[in-house]
Motif scaffolding. Structure first.
Motif, PDB file in Angstrom:
ATOM      1  N   ALA A  89      19.975 -13.408 -44.554  1.00  0.00           N
ATOM      2  CA  ALA A  89      19.733 -11.968 -44.434  1.00  0.00           C
ATOM      3  C   ALA A  89      20.459 -11.183 -45.510  1.00  0.00           C
ATOM      4  CB  ALA A  89      20.188 -11.482 -43.059  1.00  0.00           C
ATOM      5  N   GLY A  90      19.801 -10.113 -45.964  1.00  0.00           N
ATOM      6  CA  GLY A  90      20.435  -9.134 -46.858  1.00  0.00           C
ATOM      7  C   GLY A  90      21.044  -9.761 -48.084  1.00  0.00           C
ATOM      8  N   GLY A  91      22.274  -9.282 -48.390  1.00  0.00           N
ATOM      9  CA  GLY A  91      22.966  -9.724 -49.598  1.00  0.00           C
ATOM     10  C   GLY A  91      23.382 -11.180 -49.564  1.00  0.00           C
ATOM     11  N   GLN A  92      23.337 -11.822 -48.379  1.00  0.00           N
ATOM     12  CA  GLN A  92      23.725 -13.216 -48.282  1.00  0.00           C
ATOM     13  C   GLN A  92      22.789 -14.132 -49.064  1.00  0.00           C
ATOM     14  OE1 GLN A  92      26.504 -14.528 -46.790  1.00  0.00           O
ATOM     15  NE2 GLN A  92      27.092 -12.386 -46.646  1.00  0.00           N
ATOM     16  N   GLU A  93      21.607 -13.640 -49.428  1.00  0.00           N
ATOM     17  CA  GLU A  93      20.689 -14.470 -50.189  1.00  0.00           C
ATOM     18  C   GLU A  93      21.161 -14.674 -51.626  1.00  0.00           C
ATOM     19  OE1 GLU A  93      16.758 -13.009 -50.100  1.00  0.00           O
ATOM     20  OE2 GLU A  93      16.409 -13.520 -48.009  1.00  0.00           O
ATOM     21  N   GLN A  94      21.995 -13.781 -52.118  1.00  0.00           N
ATOM     22  CA  GLN A  94      22.414 -13.817 -53.511  1.00  0.00           C
ATOM     23  C   GLN A  94      23.917 -14.044 -53.609  1.00  0.00           C
ATOM     24  OE1 GLN A  94      19.958 -13.283 -55.883  1.00  0.00           O
ATOM     25  NE2 GLN A  94      18.455 -12.973 -54.252  1.00  0.00           N
ATOM     26  N   ASP A 127      20.412 -17.839 -56.110  1.00  0.00           N
ATOM     27  CA  ASP A 127      19.445 -17.200 -55.232  1.00  0.00           C
ATOM     28  C   ASP A 127      19.058 -18.238 -54.186  1.00  0.00           C
ATOM     29  OD1 ASP A 127      17.167 -16.188 -53.964  1.00  0.00           O
ATOM     30  OD2 ASP A 127      16.530 -15.084 -55.743  1.00  0.00           O
ATOM     31  N   LYS A 128      19.588 -18.081 -52.969  1.00  0.00           N
ATOM     32  CA  LYS A 128      19.381 -19.086 -51.931  1.00  0.00           C
ATOM     33  C   LYS A 128      17.929 -19.189 -51.509  1.00  0.00           C
ATOM     34  CE  LYS A 128      24.020 -18.693 -49.933  1.00  0.00           C
ATOM     35  NZ  LYS A 128      24.786 -18.433 -48.683  1.00  0.00           N
ATOM     36  N   SER A 129      17.282 -18.050 -51.286  1.00  0.00           N
ATOM     37  CA  SER A 129      15.912 -18.080 -50.782  1.00  0.00           C
ATOM     38  C   SER A 129      14.939 -18.665 -51.796  1.00  0.00           C
ATOM     39  CB  SER A 129      15.464 -16.680 -50.366  1.00  0.00           C
ATOM     40  OG  SER A 129      15.474 -15.799 -51.468  1.00  0.00           O
ATOM     41  N   ALA A 130      15.217 -18.446 -53.093  1.00  0.00           N
ATOM     42  CA  ALA A 130      14.354 -18.985 -54.147  1.00  0.00           C
ATOM     43  C   ALA A 130      14.788 -20.370 -54.596  1.00  0.00           C
ATOM     44  CB  ALA A 130      14.339 -18.040 -55.354  1.00  0.00           C
ATOM     45  N   GLU A 158      23.086 -27.714 -53.067  1.00  0.00           N
ATOM     46  CA  GLU A 158      23.913 -27.544 -51.876  1.00  0.00           C
ATOM     47  C   GLU A 158      25.394 -27.497 -52.236  1.00  0.00           C
ATOM     48  OE1 GLU A 158      22.944 -29.331 -47.981  1.00  0.00           O
ATOM     49  OE2 GLU A 158      21.546 -30.563 -49.136  1.00  0.00           O
ATOM     50  N   LEU A 159      25.808 -28.347 -53.173  1.00  0.00           N
ATOM     51  CA  LEU A 159      27.214 -28.376 -53.585  1.00  0.00           C
ATOM     52  C   LEU A 159      27.642 -27.055 -54.216  1.00  0.00           C
ATOM     53  CD1 LEU A 159      27.973 -31.880 -55.174  1.00  0.00           C
ATOM     54  CD2 LEU A 159      29.225 -30.767 -53.319  1.00  0.00           C
ATOM     55  N   ILE A 160      26.881 -26.580 -55.187  1.00  0.00           N
ATOM     56  CA  ILE A 160      27.277 -25.354 -55.883  1.00  0.00           C
ATOM     57  C   ILE A 160      27.187 -24.163 -54.941  1.00  0.00           C
ATOM     58  CG2 ILE A 160      24.996 -24.809 -56.848  1.00  0.00           C
ATOM     59  CD1 ILE A 160      28.433 -24.385 -58.561  1.00  0.00           C
ATOM     60  N   GLN A 161      26.213 -24.181 -54.036  1.00  0.00           N
ATOM     61  CA  GLN A 161      26.089 -23.096 -53.061  1.00  0.00           C
ATOM     62  C   GLN A 161      27.302 -23.052 -52.146  1.00  0.00           C
ATOM     63  OE1 GLN A 161      22.289 -22.411 -50.845  1.00  0.00           O
ATOM     64  NE2 GLN A 161      23.533 -22.873 -49.060  1.00  0.00           N
ATOM     65  N   LEU A 162      27.751 -24.215 -51.677  1.00  0.00           N
ATOM     66  CA  LEU A 162      28.919 -24.274 -50.793  1.00  0.00           C
ATOM     67  C   LEU A 162      30.176 -23.811 -51.520  1.00  0.00           C
ATOM     68  CD1 LEU A 162      30.351 -25.063 -48.177  1.00  0.00           C
ATOM     69  CD2 LEU A 162      30.425 -27.430 -49.020  1.00  0.00           C
ATOM     70  N   LEU A 163      30.394 -24.318 -52.724  1.00  0.00           N
ATOM     71  CA  LEU A 163      31.580 -23.934 -53.493  1.00  0.00           C
ATOM     72  C   LEU A 163      31.573 -22.442 -53.815  1.00  0.00           C
ATOM     73  CD1 LEU A 163      31.715 -26.971 -55.958  1.00  0.00           C
ATOM     74  CD2 LEU A 163      33.386 -26.468 -54.169  1.00  0.00           C
ATOM     75  N   ALA A 164      30.397 -21.924 -54.204  1.00  0.00           N
ATOM     76  CA  ALA A 164      30.304 -20.523 -54.620  1.00  0.00           C
ATOM     77  C   ALA A 164      30.371 -19.559 -53.439  1.00  0.00           C
ATOM     78  CB  ALA A 164      29.008 -20.294 -55.400  1.00  0.00           C
ATOM     79  N   SER A 165      30.080 -20.057 -52.236  1.00  0.00           N
ATOM     80  CA  SER A 165      30.144 -19.191 -51.056  1.00  0.00           C
ATOM     81  C   SER A 165      31.578 -18.777 -50.742  1.00  0.00           C
ATOM     82  CB  SER A 165      29.537 -19.909 -49.843  1.00  0.00           C
ATOM     83  OG  SER A 165      28.156 -20.134 -50.032  1.00  0.00           O
TER      84      SER A 165
END
Length: 230
Positions: free
Chosen positions: A128-133, A142-145, A163-170
């Protein structure tokens, strides 16, 4: 119903794998030749590929490399050799997981189910919202894309790399141990090898860093694990 392609030249092994997968509700096809298996993998919409390394006409490494050029379908590689170099090479070409013969068919099914579940969650998630970016300096996720760019240049990542870069960057600045990364991304706490994490981190650096030996994003915290520099 999920479709699995088994590329394996030993008929007895391939048929055992197929029987176990079908007993758990999967549809499984078998191809014994590497070249024909590659054609089928690229032509048809399989949900996961179980890929032997030693195959006639085209070996598993080449098949993995070719599939990764066109698809992000999960790939579970199988080999009779126990050398780490084979594992590193397979993972380096984009395989999601690696098993060494002999192995329990039940373990194979467990890994197949885990990878399919994670792939479905990754490709189907809608935040949702800004969590996609996620933006960290020049890094944009860009998570959704399912898209990663660095300084405006899109990077072609495998599912596990994403998944790795998304987890680290979160959580920039947070240190994750290899064990935690393996559990969070692969979800196979008792079945896998955490060396998989090291191989995928190396591949990520090769793709997103200007100089992988002097990373600006993914930092090694010696004796602990990795973090994304804030």
């Amino acid at each position: 119903m999920k479709r699995i392609l088994i590329i394996e030249d030993e008929s007895s092994i391939a048929e055992l794998q197929r029987d176990y997968l079908e007993s758990y509700g999967f549809l499984a096809d078998i191809e014994h030749r590497g070249d024909l298996g590659l054609q089928k993998a690229l032509r048809e919409p399989y949900d996961l590929i179980v890929l032997d390394v030693m195959l006639p006409y085209t070996d598993g490494f080449e098949i993995c490399r070719r599939i990764r050029q066109e698809k992000n379908v999960p790939i579970l590689m199988i080999t009779a050799r126990k050398e780490d170099i084979d594992k590193i090479r397979g993972l380096g070409l984009g395989a999601d997981d690696y098993m060494t013969k002999p192995f329990s068919p039940g373990e194979m099914v467990a890994r197949v189910k885990a990878h399919l579940s994670r792939y479905d969650r990754l490709t189907g998630q809608k935040m949702a919202g800004g969590q996609e970016q996620i933006r960290v300096r020049g890094l944009h996720i860009d998570k959704s894309a399912h898209q990663v760019t660095v300084n405006g240049e899109e990077k072609n990542l495998t599912n596990k790399e994403f998944e790795l870069i998304q987890l680290l960057a979160s959580h920039p600045g947070k240190v994750y141990s290899k064990e935690e990364l393996f559990e969070r991304v692969w979800g196979l706490e008792s079945l896998g090898d955490i060396a998989t994490v090291t191989v995928h981190i190396r591949r990520l650096r090769e793709k997103i860093e200007d100089s992988p030996s002097e990373p600006k994003y993914i930092e090694t915290v010696w004796g602990i694990g990795y973090r994304l520099k804030a």
